[in-house]
Scaffold this motif. Structure first.
Motif, PDB file in Angstrom:
ATOM      1  N   ALA A  98      19.642 -15.349 -34.557  1.00  0.00           N
ATOM      2  CA  ALA A  98      18.316 -14.880 -34.459  1.00  0.00           C
ATOM      3  C   ALA A  98      17.387 -16.069 -33.813  1.00  0.00           C
ATOM      4  O   ALA A  98      16.587 -15.856 -32.851  1.00  0.00           O
ATOM      5  N   ALA A  99      17.666 -17.421 -34.407  1.00  0.00           N
ATOM      6  CA  ALA A  99      16.654 -18.575 -34.071  1.00  0.00           C
ATOM      7  C   ALA A  99      17.136 -18.890 -32.396  1.00  0.00           C
ATOM      8  O   ALA A  99      16.270 -18.942 -31.568  1.00  0.00           O
ATOM      9  N   ASP A 100      18.418 -18.505 -31.878  1.00  0.00           N
ATOM     10  CA  ASP A 100      18.919 -18.755 -30.864  1.00  0.00           C
ATOM     11  C   ASP A 100      18.264 -18.133 -29.838  1.00  0.00           C
ATOM     12  O   ASP A 100      17.693 -18.103 -28.709  1.00  0.00           O
ATOM     13  N   ILE A 101      18.337 -16.709 -30.236  1.00  0.00           N
ATOM     14  CA  ILE A 101      17.629 -15.494 -29.282  1.00  0.00           C
ATOM     15  C   ILE A 101      16.260 -15.908 -29.222  1.00  0.00           C
ATOM     16  O   ILE A 101      15.560 -15.558 -28.102  1.00  0.00           O
ATOM     17  N   LEU A 102      15.533 -15.851 -30.251  1.00  0.00           N
ATOM     18  CA  LEU A 102      14.171 -16.270 -30.280  1.00  0.00           C
ATOM     19  C   LEU A 102      13.621 -17.190 -29.613  1.00  0.00           C
ATOM     20  O   LEU A 102      12.457 -17.380 -28.845  1.00  0.00           O
ATOM     21  N   LYS A 103      14.455 -18.308 -29.411  1.00  0.00           N
ATOM     22  CA  LYS A 103      14.126 -19.534 -28.948  1.00  0.00           C
ATOM     23  C   LYS A 103      14.385 -19.400 -27.384  1.00  0.00           C
ATOM     24  O   LYS A 103      13.304 -19.939 -26.435  1.00  0.00           O
ATOM     25  N   SER A 104      15.155 -18.336 -27.023  1.00  0.00           N
ATOM     26  CA  SER A 104      15.097 -17.895 -25.523  1.00  0.00           C
ATOM     27  C   SER A 104      14.210 -17.205 -24.892  1.00  0.00           C
ATOM     28  O   SER A 104      14.257 -16.800 -23.700  1.00  0.00           O
ATOM     29  N   LEU A 105      13.445 -16.524 -25.909  1.00  0.00           N
ATOM     30  CA  LEU A 105      11.988 -15.472 -25.580  1.00  0.00           C
ATOM     31  C   LEU A 105      11.232 -16.076 -24.650  1.00  0.00           C
ATOM     32  O   LEU A 105      10.916 -17.213 -24.704  1.00  0.00           O
ATOM     33  N   ASN A 106      10.623 -15.279 -23.706  1.00  0.00           N
ATOM     34  CA  ASN A 106       9.472 -15.888 -22.935  1.00  0.00           C
ATOM     35  C   ASN A 106       8.308 -15.854 -23.914  1.00  0.00           C
ATOM     36  O   ASN A 106       8.224 -14.827 -24.657  1.00  0.00           O
ATOM     37  N   PRO A 107       7.636 -16.945 -23.865  1.00  0.00           N
ATOM     38  CA  PRO A 107       6.426 -17.021 -25.063  1.00  0.00           C
ATOM     39  C   PRO A 107       5.444 -16.137 -24.682  1.00  0.00           C
ATOM     40  O   PRO A 107       4.941 -15.826 -25.783  1.00  0.00           O
ATOM     41  N   MET A 108       5.300 -15.274 -23.727  1.00  0.00           N
ATOM     42  CA  MET A 108       4.553 -14.364 -23.425  1.00  0.00           C
ATOM     43  C   MET A 108       4.808 -12.887 -24.454  1.00  0.00           C
ATOM     44  O   MET A 108       3.698 -12.224 -24.748  1.00  0.00           O
ATOM     45  N   VAL A 109       6.121 -12.893 -24.779  1.00  0.00           N
ATOM     46  CA  VAL A 109       6.365 -11.793 -25.674  1.00  0.00           C
ATOM     47  C   VAL A 109       5.745 -12.080 -27.115  1.00  0.00           C
ATOM     48  O   VAL A 109       5.296 -10.960 -27.635  1.00  0.00           O
ATOM     49  N   PHE A 110       5.633 -13.299 -27.615  1.00  0.00           N
ATOM     50  CA  PHE A 110       4.824 -13.411 -28.703  1.00  0.00           C
ATOM     51  C   PHE A 110       3.480 -13.027 -28.810  1.00  0.00           C
ATOM     52  O   PHE A 110       2.657 -12.606 -29.556  1.00  0.00           O
ATOM     53  N   ASP A 111       2.959 -13.658 -27.647  1.00  0.00           N
ATOM     54  CA  ASP A 111       1.395 -13.230 -27.560  1.00  0.00           C
ATOM     55  C   ASP A 111       1.018 -11.815 -27.578  1.00  0.00           C
ATOM     56  O   ASP A 111       0.216 -11.203 -27.833  1.00  0.00           O
ATOM     57  N   VAL A 112       2.079 -10.962 -26.669  1.00  0.00           N
ATOM     58  CA  VAL A 112       1.723  -9.595 -26.548  1.00  0.00           C
ATOM     59  C   VAL A 112       2.128  -8.908 -28.120  1.00  0.00           C
ATOM     60  O   VAL A 112       1.372  -7.991 -28.585  1.00  0.00           O
ATOM     61  N   LEU A 113       3.101  -9.366 -28.919  1.00  0.00           N
ATOM     62  CA  LEU A 113       3.341  -9.054 -30.132  1.00  0.00           C
ATOM     63  C   LEU A 113       2.236  -9.169 -31.241  1.00  0.00           C
ATOM     64  O   LEU A 113       1.972  -8.463 -32.402  1.00  0.00           O
ATOM     65  N   ASN A 114       1.325 -10.265 -30.893  1.00  0.00           N
ATOM     66  CA  ASN A 114       0.452 -10.874 -32.012  1.00  0.00           C
ATOM     67  C   ASN A 114      -0.905 -10.137 -31.627  1.00  0.00           C
ATOM     68  O   ASN A 114      -1.744 -10.239 -32.611  1.00  0.00           O
ATOM     69  N   GLN A 115      -0.855  -9.198 -30.566  1.00  0.00           N
ATOM     70  CA  GLN A 115      -2.149  -8.254 -30.511  1.00  0.00           C
ATOM     71  C   GLN A 115      -2.447  -7.361 -31.587  1.00  0.00           C
ATOM     72  O   GLN A 115      -1.247  -6.825 -32.170  1.00  0.00           O
ATOM     73  N   PRO A 116      -3.434  -7.165 -32.153  1.00  0.00           N
ATOM     74  CA  PRO A 116      -3.943  -6.338 -33.055  1.00  0.00           C
ATOM     75  C   PRO A 116      -3.214  -4.960 -32.964  1.00  0.00           C
ATOM     76  O   PRO A 116      -2.889  -4.033 -33.818  1.00  0.00           O
ATOM     77  N   GLU A 117      -3.271  -4.290 -31.558  1.00  0.00           N
ATOM     78  CA  GLU A 117      -3.124  -2.874 -31.242  1.00  0.00           C
ATOM     79  C   GLU A 117      -1.746  -2.981 -30.722  1.00  0.00           C
ATOM     80  O   GLU A 117      -1.666  -3.914 -29.754  1.00  0.00           O
ATOM     81  N   GLY A 118      -0.904  -2.079 -30.735  1.00  0.00           N
ATOM     82  CA  GLY A 118       0.457  -1.953 -29.978  1.00  0.00           C
ATOM     83  C   GLY A 118       0.257  -1.592 -28.595  1.00  0.00           C
ATOM     84  O   GLY A 118      -1.088  -1.260 -28.091  1.00  0.00           O
ATOM     85  N   SER A 119       1.079  -1.667 -27.721  1.00  0.00           N
ATOM     86  CA  SER A 119       1.203  -1.294 -26.387  1.00  0.00           C
ATOM     87  C   SER A 119       2.233  -0.938 -25.748  1.00  0.00           C
ATOM     88  O   SER A 119       3.300  -1.288 -26.454  1.00  0.00           O
TER      89      SER A 119
END
Length: 706
Positions: A182-203
């Protein structure tokens, strides 16, 4: 959010002292303990010893035989067990049955939290999101899901917790370290993925990213476990591991329960694992068929239903596309048999929602045509409960029934599946069919040509061929002459040269899904001794889905499927004539981009993983023209937000290698949704090169392609 999978579940203080357990031995080293006879002199047993008494670990226990942990029961329960043991003729007297046609609203609402988890909705909202509930069961265990689904009993939850904890202990072994994966996969993610997931409302993006990360993590864990698994060992549930890891790390969206629509989830979306419903906030409990929340009223807290899953576990009537007769939950106990359902938990929530008139999300579980033992979960939109009653089921016991009616004006979802079923059974003809089989028998599955838009009679003439023409080997790459796996390549056979080329793993799962996002796939080829059904020949079996070429409103002809397509599934290869760049210049014309595949272009494969924003590294350039000869791939239109990607596939062929282009689903694709991929960009742009206007209509449309 903390998850305590090893939470202490021992009896309360005073009922059992765990410190007394000083030496735990394997079961085979223990000897039976016999109760002392009350009157040894009168015993007829040899040597005056007591006879061996065989009892269930959970009781009832005869006098003198004490229960042992974890089957400890309270003194009162022990007293009752002893009484039952002394009166073997006693019969269980069932409660008076509910008479037929009794209105549900005649039942009184239990006070407090008597309905299980209504009284503390916040606490139970967390617990339902954890893997410690009956969560994420995969398609291969659908029968177990249906047997357990909706029971909502604490006993079934404890059973599930024990099973899952056992699985988690194995996944933490030296063979598979899921946290490291999981750490390897999450490390390879585009940082914008976490920005999107941290939004209070889903999209829409947060839902897509969540599901894509889950799929990548689940398939990668499965690939690693597959290669380390003994031939006779069972599956170790990578779906549960991936879901638990994502829950623990907060990789999810719409974590707050709500009534009505879920941001980013669209009607018609499909799911292949119950855990996916949890991760996107569509339905929190993965085993229970009814999800609900606690709401405050002027007098007390009451539950309201927010979603239901109708997956065939009960006698649901799903014939009408806009009406669902849903059976309540409960009434199933594996030890005691069936019983009358009770107005509690989910059933109570549905009854309250019927009075309040709130919207309820409906997810329908349908059979997966590609995997007979599996199911596809289809989000069918919002319903309201119109009526409720009690009736006797086939089991002879009373069940609650709820009539849900679909709100008007919503896009079709379940009805699309019903229409396809009618086309398949030929009870209703497909409207607008021009040709029943565009391939003229060249494929295993017919591909119909359909136009229900205008009067166009078909695309310009071309010859249908299912594979490449004028194939030019790209080898030699090495001295390998193929594998010798006569019975087919096995994941644990590390001596297989084809597995070695793929980094030590088979590139496909047992369900023929692309296991990871490798830029190049090495398949078995003509030089290999494995059979045609080898797991490493996925792209060589031709079409598996019932496709249709259809007339679009503004993009000419397009391609879509009657069947649901699971993420990672092979769809087709790009067939045509292999040409060089000089030949491309000769062809020219406006149709060049529509019918030519050029591996030298710049392709944005997956925005979630930045490492895949460029074209896969191919040993040598490949240009395929499908203008005159080709297959269904020539009809796939361009999109800036595609649901299909391509991967180069290299097949061993007598010390040389053949290069093919295979298309795989990026995400789950519902039936009748157009299949699209990114045509890529030619760089650098030539002087006077004309850009083509993009008509993909996606929110991320670049406006053109060239």
């Amino acid at each position: 959010m903390e998850h305590h999978f090893g939470q202490d579940t021992t009896p309360v203080s005073g009922s059992f002292d765990k410190t007394r357990v000083l030496n735990v031995k394997p079961l085979r080293t223990l000897v039976p303990v016999f109760p002392s006879p009350s009157n040894p002199a009168s015993s007829s047993t040899p040597q005056g010893g007591a006879p061996f008494v065989c009892v269930s670990p959970s009781g009832p226990f005869p006098s003198g035989v004490a229960p042992f942990y974890p089957f400890f029961i309270s003194p009162e329960s022990q007293r009752l067990s002893e009484q039952n043991a002394q009166t073997p003729t006693a019969q269980h007297v069932p409660a008076a049955p509910i008479s037929t046609a009794v209105p549900i609203n005649s039942f009184r609402t239990p006070t407090g939290a008597a309905n299980g988890d209504v009284g503390s909705s916040r606490k139970n909202s967390r617990s339902r999101g954890q893997v410690t509930e009956e969560d994420g069961f995969s398609n291969v265990e659908i029968d177990e899901i249906e047997a357990e689904e909706g029971t909502g009993t604490g006993r079934s939850k404890r059973k599930s917790q024990k099973k899952i904890k056992g699985r988690q202990s194995t996944c933490g072994s030296a063979e598979v370290d899921p946290d490291a994966v999981a750490a390897d996969i999450l490390k390879s993610l585009n940082p914008m993925v976490f920005d999107v997931l941290n939004q209070p409302e889903g999209s829409r993006d947060s839902v897509a990213y969540t599901l894509m990360v889950y799929e990548v993590m689940r398939r990668k864990l499965g690939q690693i476990e597959d290669s380390n698994r003994a031939a006779n060992s069972g599956a170790k549930r990578p779906d549960l591991k991936a879901g638990a890891l994502m829950m623990n790390k907060g990789i999810r969206t719409n974590s707050k329960k709500r009534i009505g629509t879920v941001p980013g989830v669209e009607i018609g979306d499909i799911f292949f694992f119950r855990f996916e419903l949890c991760l996107v906030g569509l339905h929190a409990p993965s085993m229970a068929g009814i999800d609900y929340i606690g709401t405050k009223t002027s007098q007390e807290e009451e539950p309201l239903a927010v979603s239901i899953v109708s997956s065939g576990g009960y006698e649901d009537n799903v014939e009408d596309g806009d009406v669902l007769i849903y059976s309540g939950q409960g009434g199933v106990n594996r030890d005691k048999g069936a019983s009358d359902q009770k107005l509690e938990r989910g059933n109570l929530a549905l009854e309250k929602s019927a009075h309040r008139g709130n919207e309820v999300r409906v997810i329908r579980g349908l059979k997966d045509p590609q995997h007979p033992t599996g199911k596809v979960y289809v989000y069918d939109g919002l319903y309201k409960i119109q009526n409720s009653w009690v009736e006797k089921a086939k089991s002879g016991f009373n069940v609650f029934k709820y009539k849900l009616v679909r709100l008007p004006g919503q896009p079709q979802a379940y009805m699309i599946w019903k229409s396809i079923q009618q086309w398949t059974e030929k009870s209703v003809s497909r409207a607008g069919v021009i040709l029943p089989d565009l391939t003229s028998g060249a494929e295993n599955v017919p591909v119909c040509l359909v136009n229900d838009i205008d009067n166009e009679k078909g695309p310009a003439y071309f010859t249908y061929i299912p594979t490449l023409k004028n194939l030019r080997p790209i080898g030699p790459l090495d001295s390998s002459t193929g594998c010798s796996c006569v019975g087919g390549c096995q994941a644990a056979n590390f001596n297989c040269p084809c597995i070695q080329k793929n980094g030590g793993y088979l590139p496909y799962s047992a369900a023929s899904l692309l296991a990871d996002l490798k830029s190049v796939i090495y398949e078995c080829g003509p030089s290999c001794q494995c059979p045609p059904n080898c797991r490493n020949r996925v792209s060589q079996g031709g079409l598996k889905f019932r496709l249709e070429v259809f007339r679009t409103k503004n993009k000419g002809w397009g391609l879509r499927s009657w069947d649901a397509i699971r993420a990672g599934t092979f769809i087709c290869e790009y067939a045509g004539e292999v040409v060089d760049s000089a030949r491309v210049e000769e062809l020219g014309g406006d149709n060049e981009d529509d019918y030519i595949f050029d591996s030298t272009r710049i392709y944005q494969q997956l925005e979630v993983f930045p490492g895949d924003t460029e074209a896969p590294k191919i040993p040598s350039p490949l240009i395929i023209s499908a203008i005159n000869e080709g297959n269904v791939a020539r009809f796939m239109n361009h999109s800036c937000s595609p649901n299909v990607l391509w991967r180069p596939v290299i097949r061993e062929n007598k010390n040389e290698s053949d290069l093919h282009i295979a298309f795989f689903a990026i995400r789950h694709i519902p039936p009748m949704m157009e299949l699209t991929y990114d045509y890529g960009t030619v760089l650098p742009l030539k002087v006077g090169q004309r850009k083509k206007k993009c008509l993909c209509g996606s929110m991320k449309c670049r406006g053109y392609f060239c």
